[in-house]
Design a protein around this motif. Structure first.
Motif, PDB file in Angstrom:
ATOM      1  N   ILE A   1       0.846  -1.200   0.000  1.00 42.66           N
ATOM      2  CA  ILE A   1       0.000   0.000   0.000  1.00 42.66           C
ATOM      3  C   ILE A   1       0.881   1.249   0.000  1.00 42.66           C
ATOM      4  CG2 ILE A   1      -1.653   1.323   1.394  1.00 42.66           C
ATOM      5  CD1 ILE A   1      -2.789  -1.424   2.327  1.00 42.66           C
ATOM      6  N   LYS A   2       1.913   1.233   0.830  1.00 46.38           N
ATOM      7  CA  LYS A   2       2.835   2.372   0.893  1.00 46.38           C
ATOM      8  C   LYS A   2       3.559   2.562  -0.433  1.00 46.38           C
ATOM      9  CE  LYS A   2       6.680   4.238   3.609  1.00 46.38           C
ATOM     10  NZ  LYS A   2       7.589   3.993   4.769  1.00 46.38           N
ATOM     11  N   ALA A   3       4.043   1.447  -1.013  1.00 50.65           N
ATOM     12  CA  ALA A   3       4.789   1.522  -2.276  1.00 50.65           C
ATOM     13  C   ALA A   3       3.916   2.058  -3.404  1.00 50.65           C
ATOM     14  CB  ALA A   3       5.340   0.142  -2.630  1.00 50.65           C
ATOM     15  N   ALA A   4       2.610   1.774  -3.338  1.00 53.95           N
ATOM     16  CA  ALA A   4       1.689   2.238  -4.385  1.00 53.95           C
ATOM     17  C   ALA A   4       1.368   3.721  -4.248  1.00 53.95           C
ATOM     18  CB  ALA A   4       0.406   1.418  -4.348  1.00 53.95           C
ATOM     19  N   GLY A   5       1.783   4.333  -3.151  1.00 57.12           N
ATOM     20  CA  GLY A   5       1.521   5.759  -2.952  1.00 57.12           C
ATOM     21  C   GLY A   5       0.099   6.077  -2.552  1.00 57.12           C
ATOM     22  N   ALA A   6      -0.612   5.086  -2.021  1.00 60.93           N
ATOM     23  CA  ALA A   6      -2.020   5.300  -1.648  1.00 60.93           C
ATOM     24  C   ALA A   6      -2.131   6.250  -0.467  1.00 60.93           C
ATOM     25  CB  ALA A   6      -2.680   3.971  -1.309  1.00 60.93           C
ATOM     26  N   ASP A   7      -3.154   7.078  -0.487  1.00 57.08           N
ATOM     27  CA  ASP A   7      -3.466   7.900   0.677  1.00 57.08           C
ATOM     28  C   ASP A   7      -4.687   7.377   1.427  1.00 57.08           C
ATOM     29  OD1 ASP A   7      -5.858   9.123  -0.674  1.00 57.08           O
ATOM     30  OD2 ASP A   7      -4.331  10.113  -1.888  1.00 57.08           O
ATOM     31  N   THR A   8      -5.407   6.434   0.808  1.00 60.28           N
ATOM     32  CA  THR A   8      -6.657   5.932   1.391  1.00 60.28           C
ATOM     33  C   THR A   8      -6.802   4.444   1.104  1.00 60.28           C
ATOM     34  OG1 THR A   8      -7.730   8.075   1.107  1.00 60.28           O
ATOM     35  CG2 THR A   8      -9.180   6.182   1.392  1.00 60.28           C
ATOM     36  N   VAL A   9      -7.293   3.692   2.098  1.00 56.60           N
ATOM     37  CA  VAL A   9      -7.630   2.280   1.936  1.00 56.60           C
ATOM     38  C   VAL A   9      -9.140   2.148   2.066  1.00 56.60           C
ATOM     39  CG1 VAL A   9      -7.420  -0.045   2.898  1.00 56.60           C
ATOM     40  CG2 VAL A   9      -5.419   1.467   2.847  1.00 56.60           C
ATOM     41  N   VAL A  10      -9.756   1.438   1.134  1.00 57.17           N
ATOM     42  CA  VAL A  10     -11.174   1.099   1.230  1.00 57.17           C
ATOM     43  C   VAL A  10     -11.263  -0.400   1.482  1.00 57.17           C
ATOM     44  CG1 VAL A  10     -13.396   1.005   0.035  1.00 57.17           C
ATOM     45  CG2 VAL A  10     -11.900   2.990  -0.263  1.00 57.17           C
ATOM     46  N   THR A  11     -11.924  -0.792   2.561  1.00 59.52           N
ATOM     47  CA  THR A  11     -11.965  -2.200   2.933  1.00 59.52           C
ATOM     48  C   THR A  11     -13.301  -2.594   3.554  1.00 59.52           C
ATOM     49  OG1 THR A  11     -10.873  -3.946   4.221  1.00 59.52           O
ATOM     50  CG2 THR A  11     -10.907  -1.746   5.195  1.00 59.52           C
ATOM     51  N   GLY A  12     -13.722  -3.798   3.237  1.00 58.32           N
ATOM     52  CA  GLY A  12     -14.873  -4.401   3.896  1.00 58.32           C
ATOM     53  C   GLY A  12     -14.454  -5.438   4.914  1.00 58.32           C
ATOM     54  N   SER A  13     -13.146  -5.592   5.138  1.00 61.15           N
ATOM     55  CA  SER A  13     -12.661  -6.613   6.063  1.00 61.15           C
ATOM     56  C   SER A  13     -13.206  -6.364   7.466  1.00 61.15           C
ATOM     57  CB  SER A  13     -11.135  -6.638   6.075  1.00 61.15           C
ATOM     58  OG  SER A  13     -10.627  -7.046   4.819  1.00 61.15           O
TER      59      SER A  13
ATOM     60  N   PHE B   1      -8.708   5.272   6.287  1.00 62.54           N
ATOM     61  CA  PHE B   1      -9.369   3.983   6.107  1.00 62.54           C
ATOM     62  C   PHE B   1     -10.870   4.231   6.003  1.00 62.54           C
ATOM     63  CE2 PHE B   1      -5.387   2.722   8.006  1.00 62.54           C
ATOM     64  CZ  PHE B   1      -5.102   1.480   7.434  1.00 62.54           C
ATOM     65  N   TYR B   2     -11.440   3.996   4.829  1.00 62.42           N
ATOM     66  CA  TYR B   2     -12.895   4.012   4.664  1.00 62.42           C
ATOM     67  C   TYR B   2     -13.355   2.565   4.751  1.00 62.42           C
ATOM     68  CZ  TYR B   2     -13.456   8.947   3.586  1.00 62.42           C
ATOM     69  OH  TYR B   2     -13.511  10.315   3.673  1.00 62.42           O
ATOM     70  N   THR B   3     -14.057   2.249   5.835  1.00 67.82           N
ATOM     71  CA  THR B   3     -14.327   0.857   6.180  1.00 67.82           C
ATOM     72  C   THR B   3     -15.823   0.587   6.357  1.00 67.82           C
ATOM     73  OG1 THR B   3     -14.364   1.029   8.607  1.00 67.82           O
ATOM     74  CG2 THR B   3     -12.195   1.003   7.538  1.00 67.82           C
ATOM     75  N   PHE B   4     -16.166  -0.694   6.282  1.00 72.26           N
ATOM     76  CA  PHE B   4     -17.509  -1.118   6.676  1.00 72.26           C
ATOM     77  C   PHE B   4     -17.588  -1.271   8.194  1.00 72.26           C
ATOM     78  CE2 PHE B   4     -19.550  -3.231   2.711  1.00 72.26           C
ATOM     79  CZ  PHE B   4     -19.167  -2.168   1.928  1.00 72.26           C
ATOM     80  N   TYR B   5     -16.459  -1.644   8.837  1.00 69.46           N
ATOM     81  CA  TYR B   5     -16.517  -2.053  10.235  1.00 69.46           C
ATOM     82  C   TYR B   5     -15.367  -1.488  11.075  1.00 69.46           C
ATOM     83  CZ  TYR B   5     -19.633  -5.359   7.937  1.00 69.46           C
ATOM     84  OH  TYR B   5     -20.632  -5.910   7.175  1.00 69.46           O
ATOM     85  N   GLY B   6     -14.898  -0.295  10.741  1.00 70.41           N
ATOM     86  CA  GLY B   6     -13.768   0.295  11.458  1.00 70.41           C
ATOM     87  C   GLY B   6     -14.077   0.749  12.864  1.00 70.41           C
ATOM     88  N   ASN B   7     -15.340   0.731  13.245  1.00 63.22           N
ATOM     89  CA  ASN B   7     -15.723   1.116  14.606  1.00 63.22           C
ATOM     90  C   ASN B   7     -15.956  -0.100  15.495  1.00 63.22           C
ATOM     91  OD1 ASN B   7     -17.976   0.253  13.243  1.00 63.22           O
ATOM     92  ND2 ASN B   7     -19.353   1.764  14.124  1.00 63.22           N
TER      93      ASN B   7
END
Length: 402
Positions: free
Chosen positions: A211-223, A244-250
């Motif tokens: 993720i870091k190597a790709a230069g991403a500033d945001t991760v979207v995950t449903g994990s 992190f834009y997540t389904f369950y980050g809380n």
């Protein structure tokens, strides 16, 4: 209702992974369901034509595996339990729908209904929709609709990395994210789209290195579950300044795992969260915490209480436990009060309700009255989406019993 003259209970079977890598998620479900059932029983139970009956929960450990779930479904059926609940795996939910469809066709005198509180693969209420299945959680498309509406408004996002669990739900999340981000924010680059084994990764550092190597500033995950907790722990340890834009980050340890690094950076989507605000919401949250005061148990899910309340109301309208009559009483049912605005859409048995996108903040800040799991961090509403903004159309062609 005295014990000596109590009517027999109405039994609900919970088929869920109570052991294994997601045992903590199964325990969370059981707590929420017992809380909801106790509330129904405290007000007199369910009043059928022959009198009032308590609800009773029976727990069957599926180890979160499809084959074990089917074995437990048969065990519940052999005990004559007509109502089944499950949710912590869309793959399991899909298998249960198929099995219940076949059972109900083969044994019309021993039919079952399936109440799904968390399995959110959109296929379940589209191509695979069934009269015998009701979905009480917003499906992945509805959740992604909400998340991408929030992303659309976040002009700082330029490069997104998609990271999801490698099964049907995770692949749905990935595809939906690509589709909706392309429509709503064509300027955003999707710089990675990766899947990881569900429940088997112990160290997410190699994924975060990519993720870091790709230069991403945001991760979207449903994990979800421990997979999400370990992911955010690894991000914290590496000092990555990602959103992190997540389904369950809380949920389930994630806020405590991320700590200060998550403030303003972790977003979650849900039908409710403890800081929605208002006397009714605060009262619901406080009553759950009074029942389960330990910090590790601090994860109430309103939709499970709504589900149990709607089942109880449908049973009372039906006056019987006959599953066809109960299913028809659930269809088109609406709940509107100070806390809930929910509708069971009749054509596909998908719950339609507003959704909240919330952002992690320090407890005590404006809009953050309550923290999560004693972590000192809670979630504040970033965007509220009304029913009509998340109620996506369905392709369901439901076969109904005569």
């Amino acid at each position: 209702m005295s014990a000596a003259h109590a009517a027999p209970p109405i039994r609900l079977a919970l088929i869920e992974g109570m052991s294994g890598p997601f045992g903590n998620a199964g325990a969370m479900v059981e707590r929420n369901l017992r809380f909801a059932i106790e509330r129904v029983n405290a007000r007199g139970g369910v009043k059928l034509r022959d009198g009032a009956h308590p609800l009773e929960l029976s727990v069957f450990d599926s180890k979160n595996a499809v084959e074990d779930s089917l074995v437990q479904l048969k065990a519940a059926g052999d005990l004559g339990i007509p109502f089944v609940m499950q949710g912590n795996s869309s793959a399991v939910a899909s298998a249960l729908i198929d099995a219940i469809n076949k059972r109900n066709a083969r044994e019309p005198g021993q039919r079952m209904l399936f109440f799904n509180y968390s399995a959110v693969d959109p296929t379940l209420t589209n191509e695979q929709c069934s009269f015998w299945h009701f979905a009480f959680d917003a499906n992945a498309a509805m959740r992604m609709q909400a998340l991408t509406e929030a992303i659309k408004e976040d002009g700082a996002i330029r490069k997104v990395y998609l990271l999801n669990q490698d099964y049907s739900f995770g692949r749905q999340v990935s595809g939906l994210a690509r589709q909706m981000l392309t429509q709503k924010r064509p300027d955003i680059q999707i710089v990675g789209d990766q899947f990881h084994p569900i429940g088997r990764v112990k160290d997410f550092a190699p994924y975060l290195a990519k993720i870091k190597a790709a230069g991403a500033d945001t991760v979207v995950t449903g994990s979800w579950g421990n997979d999400l907790t370990l992911l955010v722990k690894a991000a914290r340890e590496q000092g990555l300044e990602l959103k992190f834009y997540t389904f369950y980050g809380n949920a389930l340890g994630a806020p405590a795992a991320l700590g200060e690094a998550g403030v303003g950076r972790v977003f979650a989507v849900a039908e409710w969260h403890p800081n929605v605000g208002g006397e009714t919401s605060d009262g619901f949250y406080r009553s759950f915490r009074a029942r389960y005061p330990e910090a590790k148990d601090d994860y109430p899910l309103l939709r499970m209480t709504v589900m149990v309340d709607m089942i109880a109301a449908a049973l009372e309208q039906a006056g019987t436990v006959d599953v066809v009559t109960v299913a028809r009483a659930l269809e088109n049912r609406r709940v509107r009060d100070g806390l809930v605005d929910a509708w069971m859409r009749p054509n596909d048995h998908q719950m339609i309700e507003p959704l909240y996108v919330s952002v992690m903040r320090k407890a005590g800040e404006a809009g953050v009255k309550f923290d999560n799991e004693g972590s000192g961090y809670g979630f504040r509403t970033a965007m509220e989406l009304a029913q009509q903004r998340v109620a996506l159309p369905s392709t369901c062609r439901m076969m109904r019993p005569r």
